[in-house]
Design a protein around this motif. Structure first.
Motif, PDB file in Angstrom:
ATOM      1  N   ILE A   1     -38.784  -6.566 -10.815  1.00  0.00           N
ATOM      2  CA  ILE A   1     -38.821  -5.151 -11.200  1.00  0.00           C
ATOM      3  C   ILE A   1     -37.510  -4.797 -11.891  1.00  0.00           C
ATOM      4  O   ILE A   1     -36.422  -5.020 -11.347  1.00  0.00           O
ATOM      5  CB  ILE A   1     -39.028  -4.242  -9.987  1.00  0.00           C
ATOM      6  CG1 ILE A   1     -40.283  -4.648  -9.210  1.00  0.00           C
ATOM      7  CG2 ILE A   1     -39.123  -2.785 -10.405  1.00  0.00           C
ATOM      8  CD1 ILE A   1     -41.552  -4.522  -9.990  1.00  0.00           C
ATOM      9  N   GLU A   2     -37.621  -4.217 -13.094  1.00  0.00           N
ATOM     10  CA  GLU A   2     -36.436  -3.805 -13.845  1.00  0.00           C
ATOM     11  C   GLU A   2     -36.480  -2.298 -14.086  1.00  0.00           C
ATOM     12  O   GLU A   2     -37.561  -1.710 -14.232  1.00  0.00           O
ATOM     13  CB  GLU A   2     -36.357  -4.542 -15.197  1.00  0.00           C
ATOM     14  CG  GLU A   2     -36.083  -6.033 -15.063  1.00  0.00           C
ATOM     15  CD  GLU A   2     -35.918  -6.687 -16.432  1.00  0.00           C
ATOM     16  OE1 GLU A   2     -36.076  -5.967 -17.450  1.00  0.00           O
ATOM     17  OE2 GLU A   2     -35.646  -7.905 -16.484  1.00  0.00           O
ATOM     18  N   GLN A   3     -35.307  -1.704 -14.156  1.00  0.00           N
ATOM     19  CA  GLN A   3     -35.166  -0.281 -14.475  1.00  0.00           C
ATOM     20  C   GLN A   3     -33.976  -0.144 -15.418  1.00  0.00           C
ATOM     21  O   GLN A   3     -32.833  -0.281 -15.019  1.00  0.00           O
ATOM     22  CB  GLN A   3     -34.966   0.548 -13.201  1.00  0.00           C
ATOM     23  CG  GLN A   3     -35.029   2.038 -13.465  1.00  0.00           C
ATOM     24  CD  GLN A   3     -34.923   2.857 -12.175  1.00  0.00           C
ATOM     25  OE1 GLN A   3     -34.545   2.310 -11.140  1.00  0.00           O
ATOM     26  NE2 GLN A   3     -35.246   4.142 -12.254  1.00  0.00           N
ATOM     27  N   ILE A   4     -34.284   0.148 -16.697  1.00  0.00           N
ATOM     28  CA  ILE A   4     -33.235   0.162 -17.717  1.00  0.00           C
ATOM     29  C   ILE A   4     -32.285   1.332 -17.487  1.00  0.00           C
ATOM     30  O   ILE A   4     -31.076   1.165 -17.427  1.00  0.00           O
ATOM     31  CB  ILE A   4     -33.865   0.233 -19.126  1.00  0.00           C
ATOM     32  CG1 ILE A   4     -34.784  -0.992 -19.347  1.00  0.00           C
ATOM     33  CG2 ILE A   4     -32.787   0.312 -20.196  1.00  0.00           C
ATOM     34  CD1 ILE A   4     -35.550  -0.949 -20.639  1.00  0.00           C
ATOM     35  N   LYS A   5     -32.845   2.534 -17.340  1.00  0.00           N
ATOM     36  CA  LYS A   5     -32.034   3.735 -17.086  1.00  0.00           C
ATOM     37  C   LYS A   5     -32.453   4.305 -15.727  1.00  0.00           C
ATOM     38  O   LYS A   5     -33.609   4.661 -15.541  1.00  0.00           O
ATOM     39  CB  LYS A   5     -32.245   4.783 -18.181  1.00  0.00           C
ATOM     40  CG  LYS A   5     -31.796   4.306 -19.553  1.00  0.00           C
ATOM     41  CD  LYS A   5     -32.033   5.391 -20.595  1.00  0.00           C
ATOM     42  CE  LYS A   5     -31.586   4.918 -21.978  1.00  0.00           C
ATOM     43  NZ  LYS A   5     -31.823   5.964 -23.010  1.00  0.00           N
ATOM     44  N   PRO A   6     -31.525   4.404 -14.779  1.00  0.00           N
ATOM     45  CA  PRO A   6     -31.896   4.830 -13.419  1.00  0.00           C
ATOM     46  C   PRO A   6     -32.544   6.218 -13.366  1.00  0.00           C
ATOM     47  O   PRO A   6     -33.433   6.451 -12.553  1.00  0.00           O
ATOM     48  CB  PRO A   6     -30.569   4.813 -12.662  1.00  0.00           C
ATOM     49  CG  PRO A   6     -29.694   3.887 -13.461  1.00  0.00           C
ATOM     50  CD  PRO A   6     -30.101   4.035 -14.895  1.00  0.00           C
ATOM     51  N   ASN A   7     -32.109   7.157 -14.203  1.00  0.00           N
ATOM     52  CA  ASN A   7     -32.611   8.534 -14.123  1.00  0.00           C
ATOM     53  C   ASN A   7     -33.741   8.833 -15.094  1.00  0.00           C
ATOM     54  O   ASN A   7     -34.195   9.982 -15.177  1.00  0.00           O
ATOM     55  CB  ASN A   7     -31.469   9.524 -14.374  1.00  0.00           C
ATOM     56  CG  ASN A   7     -30.378   9.405 -13.324  1.00  0.00           C
ATOM     57  OD1 ASN A   7     -30.678   9.134 -12.155  1.00  0.00           O
ATOM     58  ND2 ASN A   7     -29.126   9.592 -13.720  1.00  0.00           N
ATOM     59  N   GLU A   8     -34.216   7.852 -15.806  1.00  0.00           N
ATOM     60  CA  GLU A   8     -35.262   8.076 -16.800  1.00  0.00           C
ATOM     61  C   GLU A   8     -36.626   8.194 -16.106  1.00  0.00           C
ATOM     62  O   GLU A   8     -36.970   7.411 -15.234  1.00  0.00           O
ATOM     63  CB  GLU A   8     -35.281   6.938 -17.820  1.00  0.00           C
ATOM     64  CG  GLU A   8     -36.240   7.192 -18.978  1.00  0.00           C
ATOM     65  CD  GLU A   8     -36.208   6.084 -20.025  1.00  0.00           C
ATOM     66  OE1 GLU A   8     -36.935   6.199 -21.027  1.00  0.00           O
ATOM     67  OE2 GLU A   8     -35.446   5.108 -19.817  1.00  0.00           O
ATOM     68  N   LYS A   9     -37.404   9.211 -16.538  1.00  0.00           N
ATOM     69  CA  LYS A   9     -38.736   9.455 -15.977  1.00  0.00           C
ATOM     70  C   LYS A   9     -39.807   9.112 -16.999  1.00  0.00           C
ATOM     71  O   LYS A   9     -39.563   9.073 -18.213  1.00  0.00           O
ATOM     72  CB  LYS A   9     -38.900  10.933 -15.563  1.00  0.00           C
ATOM     73  CG  LYS A   9     -37.886  11.419 -14.538  1.00  0.00           C
ATOM     74  CD  LYS A   9     -38.184  10.868 -13.179  1.00  0.00           C
ATOM     75  CE  LYS A   9     -37.223  11.460 -12.148  1.00  0.00           C
ATOM     76  NZ  LYS A   9     -37.489  10.970 -10.798  1.00  0.00           N
TER      77      LYS A   9
END
Length: 495
Positions: free
Chosen positions: A463-471
């Protein structure tokens, strides 16, 4: 309710109704009121004194007492005074201050109320269907009033409000009288049976008038446009604003609030909106409930009269039947037939009746089945023995259906994959079942410290998340889900 200065201030004008010398004060105010109705507004002290001593009850009444009583009523603001200087011929006469007295406006209304209370038992209240018809005819002319002169509009508005207030007050007083303790006691007497039919007929005629007119009045009120209402109200407000008033401070805002408030009261009385029952519906239910109560009391009185009826002839007939019996056995049978069984055996159940009618026979009721079990300790219900049935074929079919479903789901997920990745922000509209699978993978991966997990087929992903606060918005057939933007990256393992 809003607390204002008028509402919270003490009414000193009503003190004369309960003061120490109430008999003198009330008689003086009644003298002023009777002269007021004869358009004789101003009285001298001598006029009041002469009328007081004409009654034998006040034969020892003195002029000094009259002067003190008038001064006290003036202090309580029941009387207004003005010094009479027309016949003064010397300074000494001017110093004596000969006054003329006049009732205040509050006192006029108080005396009218007292007169109504004194004649309350004579006047009474009533239900008048004619008031409903008059209100309906008045409301049908609402749109025409904007073309009439202001004086005619004001007269029409006063007639409409007077009819409405009479209807509202009369029905409240009449229903209150019928629900009073005195009425309840009267309904339980035998004399009420003579009066019952007239009262029920009177109430039913009013209900017919209510049903005939309320629907038409509601249609009239709903059909009135806001523009017509505004124009008519403006005419009424403007005309009433131009009426000269003495000793009264009336603003245009007060008149406007009064006119619109009365119009709103009429609308809410006849029209039901926003799930709220209108006052006409409440009146209809209250009248029907009173009719049911009257009928119920009449039935109880009739039953009491029937219980106390003379049954001498019935007993004589029963005695003759027993005399015809030749043996004791026949007499026992006759007794069972006339009086019923001596020791009947009753079975009581917990059945809920389909109808509460007292006229329904027990033979019309559906039978209730009661299962009786022996009352012994070692009693056990018999169990049905059956052979073990093989479920191999059903299990095989269920397994094949499950595998086929997984295969279809995997094919749909493969179509969502791009370059070995599933980006939640780029997904099209998906089915709820596919959403559940993807969210399960996401949950399994996030539970791991390195965000790594495997699918049911054994395929490894991270699991990857490029920008932590991006919705992003996950669109589904049954709704949308706002969530952080995650990417499922599949990793090919070396063979």
């Amino acid at each position: 309710m809003q607390a204002t200065d008028k509402l919270t201030r003490a009414l000193t004008e009503v003190k004369y109704l309960n003061a120490d010398n109430v008999s003198r004060y009330r008689c003086i105010m009644r003298i002023f009121f009777e002269n007021y109705e004869k358009l004789k507004y101003w009285l001298y002290q001598e006029d009041v004194y002469e009328e007081m001593i004409q009654d034998p009850y006040f034969s020892d009444y003195r002029m000094e007492q009259c002067q003190q009583d008038l001064a006290m009523l003036t202090e309580w603001k029941n009387l207004n005074t003005i010094q009479d200087t027309r016949k003064v011929s010397s300074i000494e006469e001017f110093k004596n201050k000969k006054f003329r007295y006049q009732m205040s406006e509050y006192s006029v209304q108080i005396e009218r109320l007292v007169l109504r209370l004194e004649n309350l038992s004579v006047e009474g209240a009533s239900l008048e269907p004619s008031l409903l018809e008059r209100i309906r005819h008045s409301l049908e002319k609402f749109s025409q009033m904007k073309e009439e002169e202001a004086a005619n509009v004001y007269s029409w508005w006063n007639d409409l409000n007077n009819d409405f207030m009479r209807l509202n007050q009369n029905y409240q007083d009449y229903i209150r009288d019928l629900n009073s303790v005195k009425a309840e006691k009267m309904m339980q007497t035998k004399e009420f049976l003579v009066f019952k039919d007239r009262l029920i007929e009177y109430l039913r005629n009013f209900i017919k008038g209510l049903q005939r007119n309320v629907g038409a009045i509601e249609e009239c009120l709903r059909a009135i446009g806001e523009q017509d209402k505004r124009e008519v109200y403006n005419q009424i407000i403007e005309y009433e604003w131009q009426i000269p008033r003495m000793d009264m401070e009336v603003t245009r805002e007060m008149i406007e609030e009064n006119v619109k408030g009365r119009g709103r009261s009429i609308y809410e009385w006849f029209v039901a909106e926003n799930g709220r029952e209108n006052e006409a519906g409440k009146l209809f239910d209250a009248t029907n409930e009173i009719i049911r109560k009257i009928t119920r009391y009449a039935a109880q009185i009739s039953e009491k009269n029937a219980i106390g009826a003379n049954r001498r002839e019935e007993y004589r007939k029963v005695a003759e039947l027993f005399l015809r019996c030749e043996t004791v056995g026949e007499a026992h049978k006759m007794s069972a037939r006339v009086f019923g069984m001596a020791c009947p055996f009753h079975l009581k159940g917990t059945k809920v009746r389909e109808s509460d009618s007292m006229n329904q026979s027990v033979y019309e009721e559906k039978p209730e089945k009661i299962l009786l079990r022996p009352r012994v300790r070692n009693y056990r219900e018999k169990t049905k023995r059956s052979a073990i049935r093989s479920m191999t074929e059903e299990k095989r079919k269920a397994k094949e259906a499950l595998i086929a479903q997984h295969r279809k789901d995997w094919e749909k997920i493969k179509k969502l994959e791009k370059d070995g990745k599933i980006d939640f922000s780029e997904l099209p509209v998906i089915e709820p079942r596919i959403r559940e699978i993807l969210l399960k993978w996401l949950s399994d991966g996030l539970e791991d410290a390195e965000h790594i997990s495997r699918t049911e087929e054994g395929r490894k992903y991270v699991i990857e998340q490029i920008k932590p606060n991006e919705k992003c918005v996950l669109r589904c057939e049954d709704g949308n889900l706002t969530m952080p933007r995650f990417i499922i990256v599949f990793q090919e393992e070396d063979e």
